[in-house]
Design an enzyme around this catalytic site. Structure first.
Site, mmCIF file in Angstrom:
data_model
loop_
_atom_site.group_PDB
_atom_site.id
_atom_site.type_symbol
_atom_site.label_atom_id
_atom_site.label_comp_id
_atom_site.label_asym_id
_atom_site.label_seq_id
_atom_site.Cartn_x
_atom_site.Cartn_y
_atom_site.Cartn_z
ATOM 1 N N ASN A 101 0.801 -1.232 0.000
ATOM 2 C CA ASN A 101 0.000 0.000 0.000
ATOM 3 C C ASN A 101 0.833 1.282 0.000
ATOM 4 O O ASN A 101 0.366 2.320 -0.435
ATOM 5 C CB ASN A 101 -1.024 -0.017 1.136
ATOM 6 C CG ASN A 101 -0.390 -0.054 2.503
ATOM 7 O OD1 ASN A 101 0.781 -0.419 2.654
ATOM 8 N ND2 ASN A 101 -1.146 0.329 3.506
ATOM 9 N N GLU A 103 5.247 -3.965 12.198
ATOM 10 C CA GLU A 103 4.281 -2.875 12.038
ATOM 11 C C GLU A 103 3.067 -3.485 11.361
ATOM 12 O O GLU A 103 3.127 -3.815 10.178
ATOM 13 C CB GLU A 103 4.848 -1.758 11.135
ATOM 14 C CG GLU A 103 6.125 -1.129 11.630
ATOM 15 C CD GLU A 103 5.889 0.039 12.563
ATOM 16 O OE1 GLU A 103 4.717 0.267 12.954
ATOM 17 O OE2 GLU A 103 6.851 0.718 12.914
ATOM 18 N N CYS A 109 -2.945 1.425 6.511
ATOM 19 C CA CYS A 109 -2.989 0.818 7.842
ATOM 20 C C CYS A 109 -3.617 1.790 8.834
ATOM 21 O O CYS A 109 -4.166 1.379 9.842
ATOM 22 C CB CYS A 109 -1.596 0.424 8.284
ATOM 23 S SG CYS A 109 -0.412 1.755 8.146
ATOM 24 N N GLU A 112 9.134 2.289 14.020
ATOM 25 C CA GLU A 112 9.928 2.733 12.878
ATOM 26 C C GLU A 112 9.469 4.147 12.554
ATOM 27 O O GLU A 112 8.381 4.554 12.932
ATOM 28 C CB GLU A 112 9.769 1.736 11.722
ATOM 29 C CG GLU A 112 10.330 0.366 12.143
ATOM 30 C CD GLU A 112 10.371 -0.687 11.033
ATOM 31 O OE1 GLU A 112 10.014 -0.386 9.892
ATOM 32 O OE2 GLU A 112 10.768 -1.825 11.340
HETATM 33 P P1 NAP Z 1 0.482 -9.078 4.075
HETATM 34 O O1 NAP Z 1 -0.381 -9.987 3.303
HETATM 35 O O2 NAP Z 1 0.731 -9.371 5.499
HETATM 36 O O3 NAP Z 1 1.866 -9.015 3.267
HETATM 37 C C1 NAP Z 1 2.915 -8.173 3.639
HETATM 38 C C2 NAP Z 1 4.209 -8.720 3.077
HETATM 39 O O4 NAP Z 1 4.495 -9.979 3.679
HETATM 40 C C3 NAP Z 1 4.192 -8.966 1.582
HETATM 41 O O5 NAP Z 1 5.481 -8.697 1.067
HETATM 42 C C4 NAP Z 1 3.870 -10.438 1.510
HETATM 43 O O6 NAP Z 1 4.310 -11.049 0.324
HETATM 44 C C5 NAP Z 1 4.657 -10.959 2.682
HETATM 45 N N1 NAP Z 1 4.176 -12.224 3.225
HETATM 46 C C6 NAP Z 1 2.950 -12.799 3.084
HETATM 47 N N2 NAP Z 1 2.906 -13.964 3.759
HETATM 48 C C7 NAP Z 1 4.119 -14.140 4.321
HETATM 49 C C8 NAP Z 1 4.693 -15.145 5.149
HETATM 50 N N3 NAP Z 1 3.997 -16.219 5.538
HETATM 51 N N4 NAP Z 1 5.967 -14.978 5.559
HETATM 52 C C9 NAP Z 1 6.689 -13.892 5.215
HETATM 53 N N5 NAP Z 1 6.205 -12.915 4.429
HETATM 54 C C10 NAP Z 1 4.934 -13.030 4.002
HETATM 55 O O7 NAP Z 1 -0.048 -7.584 4.015
HETATM 56 P P2 NAP Z 1 -0.527 -6.763 2.745
HETATM 57 O O8 NAP Z 1 -1.835 -7.302 2.314
HETATM 58 O O9 NAP Z 1 0.591 -6.669 1.757
HETATM 59 O O10 NAP Z 1 -0.697 -5.317 3.384
HETATM 60 C C11 NAP Z 1 -1.825 -4.954 4.089
HETATM 61 C C12 NAP Z 1 -1.612 -5.098 5.579
HETATM 62 O O11 NAP Z 1 -0.460 -4.365 5.974
HETATM 63 C C13 NAP Z 1 -2.751 -4.518 6.389
HETATM 64 O O12 NAP Z 1 -3.015 -5.370 7.481
HETATM 65 C C14 NAP Z 1 -2.204 -3.190 6.869
HETATM 66 O O13 NAP Z 1 -2.804 -2.681 8.028
HETATM 67 C C15 NAP Z 1 -0.772 -3.530 7.089
HETATM 68 N N6 NAP Z 1 0.075 -2.340 7.081
HETATM 69 C C16 NAP Z 1 0.598 -1.906 8.262
HETATM 70 C C17 NAP Z 1 1.371 -0.768 8.297
HETATM 71 C C18 NAP Z 1 1.972 -0.284 9.588
HETATM 72 O O14 NAP Z 1 2.945 0.446 9.536
HETATM 73 N N7 NAP Z 1 1.449 -0.646 10.736
HETATM 74 C C19 NAP Z 1 1.613 -0.052 7.125
HETATM 75 C C20 NAP Z 1 1.056 -0.521 5.930
HETATM 76 C C21 NAP Z 1 0.295 -1.676 5.914
HETATM 77 P P3 NAP Z 1 3.348 -11.296 -0.956
HETATM 78 O O15 NAP Z 1 2.185 -10.387 -0.819
HETATM 79 O O16 NAP Z 1 4.238 -10.966 -2.078
HETATM 80 O O17 NAP Z 1 2.972 -12.741 -0.902
#
Ligand code: NAP
Ligand code: MG
Length: 515
Positions: free
Chosen positions: A173, A271, A305, A485
């Site tokens: 995102n 995060e 997020c 961070e």
């Molecule tokens: P996600 O599905 O958790 O994926 C995040 C990253 O982790 C991607 O690079 C993904 O790779 C990888 N990943 C997925 N499964 C994994 C595993 N089992 N082991 C290691 N890495 C793995 O999250 P998203 O859908 O990309 O992003 C949305 C989420 O991020 C929301 O929950 C949002 O709130 C959160 N977010 C938090 C912050 C913060 O600073 N708190 C900021 C932005 C977003 P692939 O997708 O390439 O498979």
């Protein structure tokens, strides 16, 4: 000591122009060489507003690529950790200049890659620029603590030391901003990195890495391995050469990473998700509160997020506020974010669109009142992309799933309350604790809310989104594991402390005993 410049091979792969309309074959960067995945497999990156628009193909990597990158990063660490921090920072200043020059091209590429509107992708690149300048200046700080010793003729001080190879895993995102929050502080602190960007948005992180190479970061100091979470993410998490994992993403994946890295007691900075709320008190400036809710809930199509997914409203202003909100939200224009007249872009992919819709169905079943949107937008060209209408539920109660779980889309739930205490209790009633907001003109109530809200970030008279790089960023409860961070605290995530005692008394002195 001088900062070595990029190798010719690495430099020739760097492109100064990223608006190239044809699809490009992107490669991994491992130890200064641009390479395909060992398996030869690749995956595509398409535009969620117009899926026929192919940006390029990326290596579909596996554990063997991760291993090569981690080994290369470990070898590069030996020299990089000894480059004085102010000299390491010089590469970041150069990167900041290159990002500034290419901001528009990078923003356009990012809109094509993940859909958010051009004004917001410019903001995403700007955040990387801000972070580069902010963290480059840390090269002349990286403060330690110097304190008096309890013994005579003795110095007591502390300094920061790098960790080694850091594994960075980022979501889609904020495709450039989040990689920049991690890569820049890791590097200035003397670490080397392997980054795995989200496979939905590999290009933005890739161009950031190219810029770092062009800026003179030596071979092996920054490595990028493209691919999925299980094929690249997990091998990075469990790799013995990787000393630290910095992860931003969902709470579910964060928990998996914490479990997998516990075996080696690896440092993990998480995060994670949010379920952020905006409180509107009866004395609030309602126009301002509506502006804030619109931006917080529907900016980035709700895929932040920190997005506002709950609006907690005092009963006496509920009707007025909701009427104004629906009137404004119904006028938001959906479409391809490259057109500056568009307010709301697509969701990042079809699966995400379906997930959002499943939550809308859940909300209806739970008895919430759908007062706007509630369906995919399929008319005309929108039908090709992953568009979803801005959606508002009224009559939501705090225990409903749509009021508790992260939806990550353009869905806002309105909850009515009758006191500040109740508003805070409702706000705190989710497993998450990232961002929060209160609109009121009463400073006493604002400060009580700031004190009692369980969240890492609180805004007064501003929406739940809009963090600045120079403040700690992160949350409490299931939003993270205590690291922050962003701000000066990011350096704590990427360094170890060393305490140093220098005794120049010429005799054995015993702490706590010689008095
Ligand atoms: P996600 O599905 O958790 O994926 C995040 C990253 O982790 C991607 O690079 C993904 O790779 C990888 N990943 C997925 N499964 C994994 C595993 N089992 N082991 C290691 N890495 C793995 O999250 P998203 O859908 O990309 O992003 C949305 C989420 O991020 C929301 O929950 C949002 O709130 C959160 N977010 C938090 C912050 C913060 O600073 N708190 C900021 C932005 C977003 P692939 O997708 O390439 O498979
Ligand atoms: Mg894409």
């Amino acid at each position: 000591m001088s900062v070595p410049t990029a190798t010719p091979a690495a430099r020739s792969e760097s492109r100064s122009l990223v608006q190239d309309p044809g699809p490009r074959e992107y490669l991994n960067l491992i130890g200064g060489s641009w390479t395909r995945s060992r398996s030869g497999k690749s995956f595509e990156n398409r535009n969620p507003a117009r899926p026929r628009d192919l940006l390029g193909t990326f290596p579909d990597s596996g554990p063997e690529d991760v291993d090569a990158a981690a080994q290369a990063a470990a070898r590069a660490f030996a020299a990089w950790r000894l480059v004085p921090a102010p000299r390491r920072a010089e590469a970041l200043y150069r990167a900041a200049e290159l990002l500034r020059e290419r901001k528009e091209d990078l923003a356009r590429l990012m809109t094509r890659e993940m859909g958010k509107v051009i004004a917001e992708t410019r903001g995403d690149v700007q955040e990387a620029i801000d972070m580069a300048y902010y963290i480059a200046a840390e090269g002349r700080r990286l403060f330690g603590v110097t304190v008096p010793s309890e013994l005579p003729n003795k110095i007591a001080m502390s300094m920061r030391q790098p960790l080694g190879v850091c594994g960075l895993i980022t979501p889609w995102n904020f495709p450039m901003a989040i990689p920049s929050w991690k890569i820049f502080p890791a590097l200035v602190s003397g670490n080397t990195v392997v980054i795995k960007p989200a496979s939905d948005t590999p290009a933005s992180a890739h161009h950031l890495v190219e810029i770092l190479v062009e800026a003179g970061v030596p071979e092996g100091v920054v490595n990028i391995v493209h691919g999925g979470g299980s094929s690249v993410g997990i091998p990075l998490v469990v790799h013995p050469q990787v000393k630290m994992i910095s992860f931003t993403g969902s709470s579910d994946v964060g928990k998996t990473i914490a479990e997998r890295s516990a075996k080696t007691l690896k440092r993990v900075s998480l995060e994670l998700g949010g379920k952020n709320a905006q409180i509107v008190m009866e004395d609030a400036d309602l126009d301002l509160a509506v502006e804030g809710a619109l931006w917080g809930a529907f900016g980035t199509t709700g895929q932040r997020c920190t997005a506002t997914s709950r609006l907690i409203v005092m009963k006496s202003v509920h009707d007025d506020l909701v009427r104004r909100l629906v009137e404004r939200a119904s006028k938001l224009v959906l479409g391809d974010g490259l057109d500056p007249r568009i307010d709301v872009g697509p969701l990042v992919n079809r699966a995400q669109r379906d997930r959002v819709h499943s939550y809308v169905e859940i909300g209806k079943k739970e008895g919430a009142k759908l007062i706007l949107g509630g369906s995919a937008a399929e008319e005309g060209a929108l039908g090709e992309g992953s568009f979803y209408r801005p959606t508002i539920f009224d009559g939501v109660t705090p225990a409903m799933r749509i009021a508790v779980e992260e939806i990550f889309g353009p869905v806002l739930s309105v909850i009515t309350v009758s006191s500040l205490d109740e508003a805070i209790e409702v706000l705190n009633g989710t497993p998450y604790g990232l961002s929060s907001s209160i609109y009121t003109r009463d400073v006493n109530r604002a400060m009580r809310a700031v004190r009692d809200i369980e969240a890492g970030i609180s805004y007064v008279n501003g929406p739940t989104i809009g963090a600045e790089v120079q403040l700690p960023f992160g949350g409490v409860k299931e939003t993270g594991n205590g690291h922050r961070e962003g701000g000066p605290t990011v350096i704590d995530a990427f360094t170890e402390w060393k305490s140093v005692y220098v005794d120049y008394s010429g005799r054995l002195q015993k702490a706590q005993i010689d008095r």
